[in-house]
Design an enzyme around this catalytic site. Structure first.
Site, mmCIF file in Angstrom:
data_model
loop_
_atom_site.group_PDB
_atom_site.id
_atom_site.type_symbol
_atom_site.label_atom_id
_atom_site.label_comp_id
_atom_site.label_asym_id
_atom_site.label_seq_id
_atom_site.Cartn_x
_atom_site.Cartn_y
_atom_site.Cartn_z
ATOM 1 N N ASP A 13 -46.309 -75.686 -5.913
ATOM 2 C CA ASP A 13 -45.703 -74.467 -5.373
ATOM 3 C C ASP A 13 -44.414 -74.096 -6.095
ATOM 4 O O ASP A 13 -43.516 -73.510 -5.498
ATOM 5 C CB ASP A 13 -45.432 -74.594 -3.865
ATOM 6 C CG ASP A 13 -46.675 -75.012 -3.099
ATOM 7 O OD1 ASP A 13 -47.736 -74.445 -3.386
ATOM 8 O OD2 ASP A 13 -46.577 -75.919 -2.261
ATOM 9 N N GLY A 15 -44.230 -71.994 -8.495
ATOM 10 C CA GLY A 15 -44.324 -70.619 -8.998
ATOM 11 C C GLY A 15 -45.081 -70.566 -10.315
ATOM 12 O O GLY A 15 -44.797 -69.745 -11.176
ATOM 13 N N LYS A 16 -46.089 -71.442 -10.443
ATOM 14 C CA LYS A 16 -46.871 -71.490 -11.682
ATOM 15 C C LYS A 16 -47.612 -70.181 -11.933
ATOM 16 O O LYS A 16 -47.778 -69.778 -13.066
ATOM 17 C CB LYS A 16 -47.898 -72.629 -11.623
ATOM 18 C CG LYS A 16 -47.286 -73.997 -11.727
ATOM 19 C CD LYS A 16 -48.357 -75.067 -11.771
ATOM 20 C CE LYS A 16 -49.043 -75.273 -10.458
ATOM 21 N NZ LYS A 16 -48.262 -75.947 -9.442
ATOM 22 N N GLY A 40 -52.689 -72.805 -4.495
ATOM 23 C CA GLY A 40 -52.448 -71.423 -4.094
ATOM 24 C C GLY A 40 -51.428 -70.820 -5.024
ATOM 25 O O GLY A 40 -50.308 -71.292 -5.104
ATOM 26 N N HIS A 41 -51.843 -69.833 -5.806
ATOM 27 C CA HIS A 41 -50.904 -69.132 -6.678
ATOM 28 C C HIS A 41 -50.701 -67.739 -6.108
ATOM 29 O O HIS A 41 -51.669 -67.061 -5.816
ATOM 30 C CB HIS A 41 -51.508 -68.917 -8.066
ATOM 31 C CG HIS A 41 -51.713 -70.162 -8.849
ATOM 32 N ND1 HIS A 41 -50.850 -71.212 -8.812
ATOM 33 C CD2 HIS A 41 -52.683 -70.502 -9.714
ATOM 34 C CE1 HIS A 41 -51.294 -72.153 -9.633
ATOM 35 N NE2 HIS A 41 -52.414 -71.752 -10.172
ATOM 36 N N ARG A 142 -69.804 -91.858 -8.615
ATOM 37 C CA ARG A 142 -71.004 -91.419 -9.345
ATOM 38 C C ARG A 142 -72.130 -90.950 -8.428
ATOM 39 O O ARG A 142 -73.308 -91.114 -8.718
ATOM 40 C CB ARG A 142 -71.481 -92.530 -10.305
ATOM 41 C CG ARG A 142 -70.463 -92.741 -11.402
ATOM 42 C CD ARG A 142 -70.579 -94.058 -12.063
ATOM 43 N NE ARG A 142 -70.297 -95.136 -11.141
ATOM 44 C CZ ARG A 142 -70.280 -96.419 -11.487
ATOM 45 N NH1 ARG A 142 -70.540 -96.764 -12.722
ATOM 46 N NH2 ARG A 142 -69.995 -97.343 -10.604
ATOM 47 N N GLN A 223 -51.225 -77.930 -8.169
ATOM 48 C CA GLN A 223 -50.313 -78.913 -7.539
ATOM 49 C C GLN A 223 -49.138 -79.252 -8.475
ATOM 50 O O GLN A 223 -48.688 -78.398 -9.196
ATOM 51 C CB GLN A 223 -51.055 -80.178 -7.108
ATOM 52 C CG GLN A 223 -52.049 -79.946 -5.974
ATOM 53 C CD GLN A 223 -53.377 -79.403 -6.458
ATOM 54 O OE1 GLN A 223 -53.959 -79.910 -7.398
ATOM 55 N NE2 GLN A 223 -53.888 -78.363 -5.816
ATOM 56 N N THR A 299 -52.186 -71.417 0.720
ATOM 57 C CA THR A 299 -53.530 -71.870 1.078
ATOM 58 C C THR A 299 -53.659 -72.158 2.570
ATOM 59 O O THR A 299 -54.618 -71.743 3.209
ATOM 60 C CB THR A 299 -53.887 -73.133 0.269
ATOM 61 O OG1 THR A 299 -53.884 -72.768 -1.111
ATOM 62 C CG2 THR A 299 -55.254 -73.678 0.629
ATOM 63 N N LEU A 331 -34.513 -68.863 -9.027
ATOM 64 C CA LEU A 331 -33.052 -69.023 -9.052
ATOM 65 C C LEU A 331 -32.398 -68.051 -8.067
ATOM 66 O O LEU A 331 -31.389 -68.368 -7.436
ATOM 67 C CB LEU A 331 -32.532 -68.784 -10.479
ATOM 68 C CG LEU A 331 -31.043 -69.026 -10.679
ATOM 69 C CD1 LEU A 331 -30.689 -70.498 -10.459
ATOM 70 C CD2 LEU A 331 -30.589 -68.596 -12.076
ATOM 71 N N GLY A 414 -36.737 -63.342 -9.683
ATOM 72 C CA GLY A 414 -37.347 -62.520 -8.637
ATOM 73 C C GLY A 414 -38.851 -62.676 -8.726
ATOM 74 O O GLY A 414 -39.358 -63.216 -9.711
HETATM 75 P P1 IMP Z 1 -55.453 -82.356 -0.846
HETATM 76 O O1 IMP Z 1 -55.189 -81.924 -2.254
HETATM 77 O O2 IMP Z 1 -55.986 -81.256 0.027
HETATM 78 O O3 IMP Z 1 -56.258 -83.621 -0.772
HETATM 79 O O4 IMP Z 1 -54.028 -82.732 -0.189
HETATM 80 C C1 IMP Z 1 -53.268 -83.858 -0.641
HETATM 81 C C2 IMP Z 1 -51.786 -83.530 -0.668
HETATM 82 O O5 IMP Z 1 -51.513 -82.587 -1.683
HETATM 83 C C3 IMP Z 1 -51.250 -82.909 0.635
HETATM 84 O O6 IMP Z 1 -49.920 -83.343 0.815
HETATM 85 C C4 IMP Z 1 -51.258 -81.421 0.340
HETATM 86 O O7 IMP Z 1 -50.335 -80.717 1.133
HETATM 87 C C5 IMP Z 1 -50.855 -81.445 -1.116
HETATM 88 N N1 IMP Z 1 -51.306 -80.263 -1.865
HETATM 89 C C6 IMP Z 1 -52.538 -79.978 -2.272
HETATM 90 N N2 IMP Z 1 -52.552 -78.818 -2.955
HETATM 91 C C7 IMP Z 1 -51.295 -78.373 -2.996
HETATM 92 C C8 IMP Z 1 -50.668 -77.245 -3.613
HETATM 93 O O8 IMP Z 1 -51.272 -76.414 -4.281
HETATM 94 N N3 IMP Z 1 -49.330 -77.146 -3.438
HETATM 95 C C9 IMP Z 1 -48.621 -78.070 -2.754
HETATM 96 N N4 IMP Z 1 -49.160 -79.143 -2.179
HETATM 97 C C10 IMP Z 1 -50.488 -79.293 -2.296
#
Ligand code: IMP
Length: 427
Positions: A13, A15-16, A40-41, A142, A223, A299, A331, A414
């Site tokens: 999160d 801001g990618k 989630g972007h 597998r 992530q 998300t 910032l 921004g």
């Molecule tokens: P999972 O990826 O759903 O298995 O969640 C595992 C951990 O990664 C949890 O703490 C989620 O909140 C975190 N997580 C998964 N995707 C994101 C993301 O895009 N941004 C921030 N945290 C994430």
């Protein structure tokens, strides 16, 4: 010829979406290499805001080919509905490429994700409940189902049968849930096959050919570094490798081809889900960062935990990913604080520790040691160059650069596409 990797330098999160989208205009391919619709972007184009979960953000740039690499796990229903949502808004999605080797998320993965979290009780990971972990577990065991299996009905049937053989025992006997008939899953998934077929390709081959043809390929991680299954705050992590090494395995592009690794670093810190977070704030400042920064999950809609900038984490991300550049985001959210604390090291059991400790127990005990930097009150959202920033904001950026041990090449001031200061070219 450049191949670039974009990674989250904290807990995701950062801001990618904004960074990929900014680069998307000058790159030919944007590839997601791991994760799934747990990501989630948010991308803002003009007055339009797009929330993407599975699709690479390059899908919004007209000249860019978006690619879902082999390292991603795909929930086909989510993918198709995300595509339909964009098509309804006039976005051309026809160039999308999907690796035939990517694994699928199935209904039993989603169910297992939710019930296993419930059974963990207080020890829960706080997953997004999208079936990500169970799908990756099947891949490693597998017994996963891949995109290419959708095109061979008998193989699909065999694989779903095999996977459900033991999973139904677990669902029924351990979690007290109903068994899932294999036939229902097979029918549903065969229904996706023809809709996905036009997009499916040997993406590793195409991407390597593209690099040979002098095209620019951007590999986009979901992530962030501290959620990496190997290098993150295990077990409070996701089940894949968001760090830069994952870009190679998740796309089929070799490490010798990579020219730049860009870390996205928020000017403060956030995390969702459980796990250690040394600079987390439980006071009004934390609430203010959440409110001003809009820190609510794209998300899951969960509030993000918020805290001050953590320099040991930034240095860790520089090291683990081999960062060449940092894109500092948000910032502007820090405007208005008289003083801004920055964590420069930790105190662990009475000792000063400069780097992220390898022991999880130590990290749980880490208390931030802060240095306070002078804040600014001027609106910085119109700043176009580094010199346009007020002196204290410049000094804040310079301090972060020094503490992170990586040059800061772009600064987000921004949410909009144009609200970015480029200090060094990212290409
Ligand atoms: P999972 O990826 O759903 O298995 O969640 C595992 C951990 O990664 C949890 O703490 C989620 O909140 C975190 N997580 C998964 N995707 C994101 C993301 O895009 N941004 C921030 N945290 C994430």
């Amino acid at each position: 010829m450049p191949a670039l990797v974009l990674v989250g330098a904290q807990w995701g999160d950062e801001g990618k979406g904004k960074a990929t989208d900014l680069l998307g205009g000058s790159v030919d391919y944007v590839v997601r290499y791991q994760g799934g619709n747990n990501a989630g972007h948010t991308v803002v184009v003009g007055d339009q805001k797009y929330a993407l979960h599975l699709l690479p953000s390059g899908i919004l740039s007209p000249n860019c080919v978006p690619v879902i690499g082999n390292g991603v796990v795909i929930d086909p229903a989510v993918l198709l509905s995300e595509l339909a949502g964009l098509q309804d808004r006039g976005v051309d999605t026809s160039k999308l490429l999907i690796s035939g080797n990517a694994h699928l998320i199935t209904p039993y993965h989603r169910t297992l994700d939710k019930v296993s979290e419930r059974f963990l009780g207080k020890r829960k990971i706080g997953t997004t409940g999208r079936g990500i972990g169970p799908s990756y577990a099947d891949k490693i065991n597998r017994i996963g189902i891949r995109v290419q299996d959708l095109f061979d009905e008998s193989i699909l049937r065999q694989k779903v049968d095999a996977a459900l053989n033991d999973k139904n025992q677990i669902l029924v006997k351990l979690y007290n849930r109903r068994a899932m008939p294999a036939e229902l899953v097979v029918e549903e998934y065969l229904g996706y096959a023809e809709k996905l077929r036009p997009f499916v390709a040997d993406t590793a081959l195409l991407l390597n050919q593209a690099l040979e043809d002098g095209k620019v390929v951007l590999m986009e991680g979901g992530q962030g570094t501290l959620l990496d299954v190997d290098h993150g705050t295990y077990p409070f992590v996701t089940s894949s490798n968001p760090t830069s090494g994952g870009a190679c395995t998740g796309t089929g592009i070799g490490p010798t081809r990579i020219d730049r690794v860009i870390g996205i670093l928020k000017a403060y810190t956030t995390r969702v889900g459980s796990g250690p977070f040394p600079t987390e704030l439980f006071d009004e400042d934390g609430e203010a960062l959440r409110r001003i920064g809009g820190e609510r999950g794209v998300t899951t809609g969960r509030d993000r935990r918020c805290g001050w900038f953590d320099a040991p984490i930034a240095r860790y991300a520089t090291r683990i990913n081999g960062l060449t550049d940092v894109f500092l985001t948000k910032l502007d959210v820090l405007t208005g604080w008289e003083e801004i604390p920055v964590c420069v090291a930790y105190e662990i059991d009475g000792k000063r520790v400069e780097e992220v400790p390898f022991s999880q127990t130590d990290f749980h005990h880490a208390k931030p040691i802060y240095e306070k930097l002078p804040g600014w009150s001027e609106d910085i959202t119109k700043a176009q160059t580094f010199d346009d920033l007020p002196k204290n904001a410049q000094d804040y950026v310079k301090a972060l650069e020094e503490l992170s041990r990586c040059r800061i090449s772009a600064i987000g001031v921004g949410p909009g596409r144009t609200e970015t200061i480029q200090v060094h070219s990212l290409l």
